[in-house]
Design an enzyme around this catalytic site. Sequence first.
Site, mmCIF file in Angstrom:
data_model
loop_
_atom_site.group_PDB
_atom_site.id
_atom_site.type_symbol
_atom_site.label_atom_id
_atom_site.label_comp_id
_atom_site.label_asym_id
_atom_site.label_seq_id
_atom_site.Cartn_x
_atom_site.Cartn_y
_atom_site.Cartn_z
ATOM 1 N N GLU A 281 1.057 -0.860 -0.202
ATOM 2 C CA GLU A 281 0.359 -0.426 -0.252
ATOM 3 C C GLU A 281 0.746 1.308 -0.452
ATOM 4 O O GLU A 281 0.302 1.946 1.079
ATOM 5 C CB GLU A 281 -0.821 0.223 1.504
ATOM 6 C CG GLU A 281 -1.954 -1.314 1.353
ATOM 7 C CD GLU A 281 -2.544 -0.914 3.131
ATOM 8 O OE1 GLU A 281 -3.651 -1.764 2.752
ATOM 9 O OE2 GLU A 281 -1.820 -0.119 4.470
ATOM 10 N N GLY A 283 2.239 5.357 -0.794
ATOM 11 C CA GLY A 283 1.199 6.173 -1.087
ATOM 12 C C GLY A 283 2.959 7.326 -1.182
ATOM 13 O O GLY A 283 2.762 7.155 -2.859
ATOM 14 N N ARG A 284 3.102 7.928 -0.236
ATOM 15 C CA ARG A 284 3.889 8.863 -0.706
ATOM 16 C C ARG A 284 5.246 8.716 -1.684
ATOM 17 O O ARG A 284 5.424 9.056 -2.327
ATOM 18 C CB ARG A 284 5.011 8.673 0.812
ATOM 19 C CG ARG A 284 6.012 9.843 0.913
ATOM 20 C CD ARG A 284 6.322 10.043 2.213
ATOM 21 N NE ARG A 284 6.210 9.753 3.495
ATOM 22 C CZ ARG A 284 5.660 10.673 4.462
ATOM 23 N NH1 ARG A 284 5.388 12.191 3.960
ATOM 24 N NH2 ARG A 284 4.455 10.904 5.034
ATOM 25 N N ARG A 320 2.219 20.425 6.256
ATOM 26 C CA ARG A 320 3.628 19.652 6.441
ATOM 27 C C ARG A 320 4.170 19.983 7.327
ATOM 28 O O ARG A 320 4.250 20.213 8.498
ATOM 29 C CB ARG A 320 3.691 18.818 4.989
ATOM 30 C CG ARG A 320 2.395 17.668 4.909
ATOM 31 C CD ARG A 320 3.077 16.979 3.960
ATOM 32 N NE ARG A 320 3.850 15.684 4.851
ATOM 33 C CZ ARG A 320 5.662 15.612 4.832
ATOM 34 N NH1 ARG A 320 5.796 16.606 4.475
ATOM 35 N NH2 ARG A 320 5.841 14.446 5.489
ATOM 36 N N TYR A 324 3.795 18.717 10.933
ATOM 37 C CA TYR A 324 4.966 18.003 11.178
ATOM 38 C C TYR A 324 6.728 18.189 11.170
ATOM 39 O O TYR A 324 7.809 17.209 11.148
ATOM 40 C CB TYR A 324 4.743 16.802 10.486
ATOM 41 C CG TYR A 324 3.988 16.151 9.122
ATOM 42 C CD1 TYR A 324 3.157 15.198 10.720
ATOM 43 C CD2 TYR A 324 2.752 16.147 8.513
ATOM 44 C CE1 TYR A 324 1.535 14.738 10.463
ATOM 45 C CE2 TYR A 324 2.089 15.946 8.014
ATOM 46 C CZ TYR A 324 1.289 14.518 9.615
ATOM 47 O OH TYR A 324 -0.392 14.215 8.650
ATOM 48 N N CYS A 352 -3.318 33.786 9.353
ATOM 49 C CA CYS A 352 -4.057 34.664 10.824
ATOM 50 C C CYS A 352 -3.404 33.794 11.813
ATOM 51 O O CYS A 352 -3.672 33.119 12.768
ATOM 52 C CB CYS A 352 -4.718 35.269 11.169
ATOM 53 S SG CYS A 352 -5.004 36.659 9.774
HETATM 54 N N1 LLP Z 1 -1.453 2.129 4.706
HETATM 55 C C1 LLP Z 1 -2.116 2.180 5.643
HETATM 56 C C2 LLP Z 1 -2.552 1.250 6.257
HETATM 57 C C3 LLP Z 1 -1.889 4.057 5.663
HETATM 58 O O1 LLP Z 1 -2.341 4.411 6.870
HETATM 59 C C4 LLP Z 1 -0.891 4.562 5.034
HETATM 60 C C5 LLP Z 1 -0.416 5.992 6.050
HETATM 61 C C6 LLP Z 1 -0.234 3.904 3.877
HETATM 62 C C7 LLP Z 1 -0.571 2.624 3.871
HETATM 63 C C8 LLP Z 1 0.495 4.446 3.102
HETATM 64 O O2 LLP Z 1 2.199 5.273 3.381
HETATM 65 P P1 LLP Z 1 3.008 5.937 3.150
HETATM 66 O O3 LLP Z 1 3.703 4.168 1.482
HETATM 67 O O4 LLP Z 1 2.265 6.917 2.786
HETATM 68 O O5 LLP Z 1 4.050 6.391 4.013
HETATM 69 N N2 LLP Z 1 0.096 13.145 6.817
HETATM 70 C C9 LLP Z 1 1.674 12.368 6.678
HETATM 71 C C10 LLP Z 1 1.564 11.000 6.894
HETATM 72 C C11 LLP Z 1 0.098 10.151 7.030
HETATM 73 C C12 LLP Z 1 0.587 8.706 6.421
HETATM 74 C C13 LLP Z 1 -0.936 8.111 7.143
HETATM 75 N N3 LLP Z 1 -1.430 6.479 6.488
HETATM 76 C C14 LLP Z 1 2.476 12.890 6.175
HETATM 77 O O6 LLP Z 1 2.239 14.017 5.873
HETATM 78 O O7 LLP Z 1 3.521 12.952 6.546
#
Ligand code: LLP
Length: 427
Positions: A281, A283-284, A320, A324, A352
């Site tokens: 899974e 994402g980033r 972000r 973070y 603001c």
């Molecule tokens: N699978 C699950 C169950 C997750 O909770 C997440 C991310 C992913 C996959 C994807 O993770 P990645 O490959 O993107 O690391 N908003 C935060 C990041 C929150 C991540 C939440 N879960 C940021 O801007 O760093």
Amino acid sequence: MHHFAYRRGASNQNVLHAEEVDLADLAGRVGTPFYCYSTATLERHYRVFAEAFDGMPGTLVCYSVKANSNLGVLATLARAGAGMDVVSEGELRRALAVKVAPEKIVFSGVGKTRDEMAFALDRGIFAFNVESEPELRALSEVAVAKGQMALIAIRVNPDVDAKTHHKIATGKAENKFGVPFAEALPLYGLARELPNIEAAGVHMHIGSQITDLTPFRNAFALLKELVGDLRAGGFAIDFVNLGGGLGIPYRDDQPAPPLPSDYAKLVREVIGNLGLRLLFEPGRMITGNAGILVSRVLYVKRGAAKTFTIIDAAMNDLLRPTLYEAHHEILPVVAPEPGTPTIVTDVAGPVCETGDYLALGRTLPELHSGDLIAVMTVGAYGAVLASEYNSRLLVPEVLVAGNRHAVTRPRPSYNDMLEAERLPDWL
Ligand code: LLP
């Protein structure tokens, strides 16, 4: 690796381009601020990740929609072959809207409602990642009511330190995610008893922006042990979902995180020979550096202690940095002439709040009102976290492919903003 680079532009200056699109020109057409995504970068990242598992039959890469759910981005990834990981009915609808086959979709999250479960069962998604006993019972009831089987993986929490920002670590005992390792076996036992549930997988996701393979190694080793125990207990486990989490480079002055190929090598080493189908899974890793935020300098304000570069993008457009303490490189869209002096400046928006900044104490070439800047590596968890705070219009999104561009999410009008609300009849 991404497709944003300086090239000679229409003005004969060196201008940052998204693929073949001149970003100064694009800013003139779309207005600022706006997010801009590169198709070639999205496709490349998906391909590099997926190809790292070549030769491992049945591997399914489910792009994590939460990172960037723009329909143009999703459609690009769907066309490249991606499955999707969703955490809400809204995300599931987005995945289906861009024609992702339901059997390539997994549903994660600690708080799925019964309505969401029913919707997902009706659409025939591949599997649910179940995070608790009450959720498991609810899913069984919903599946019974519908006369359908729910295929599940139980998300286990391995209690490993992902060594990432505390707000994005998910695999420690104190985090709300998954079930404790010790409770996993009994929960699989319950899953076997409950009607209309088929527990065929194990799920794990330990955090995000992980830049060291050790936490993954530790977690995968525990997962391997659990699969062994489950199989010994007569459970037919045929897939594992290893989640996402692989980090990406945000700054040039720090060592690059492991490549997908390094990560894949580790996966093969630890669990490659168990005859399991693998799901991921990410994402980033897929969208992070495929996106930038283009903004215009409003004012350069010399305070008593600091210089502030006030731009037209703010924390409501990109959360972000303040949420973070994230670092995003900032580049001038028009490359400075050699010899341009540099300044040390906070880059802040019009909102603001003292926490409204995109960079603190940053060394940049001297900037002036009207100059364009690009905030880099914001394709993941950028636009999806945007809001209308301070009644600012939601930031638009543009997708580039070669020399073409499309506004995939237009900037709303002030009328759109006001018309989204209703006054009560007593006012
Ligand atoms: N699978 C699950 C169950 C997750 O909770 C997440 C991310 C992913 C996959 C994807 O993770 P990645 O490959 O993107 O690391 N908003 C935060 C990041 C929150 C991540 C939440 N879960 C940021 O801007 O760093």
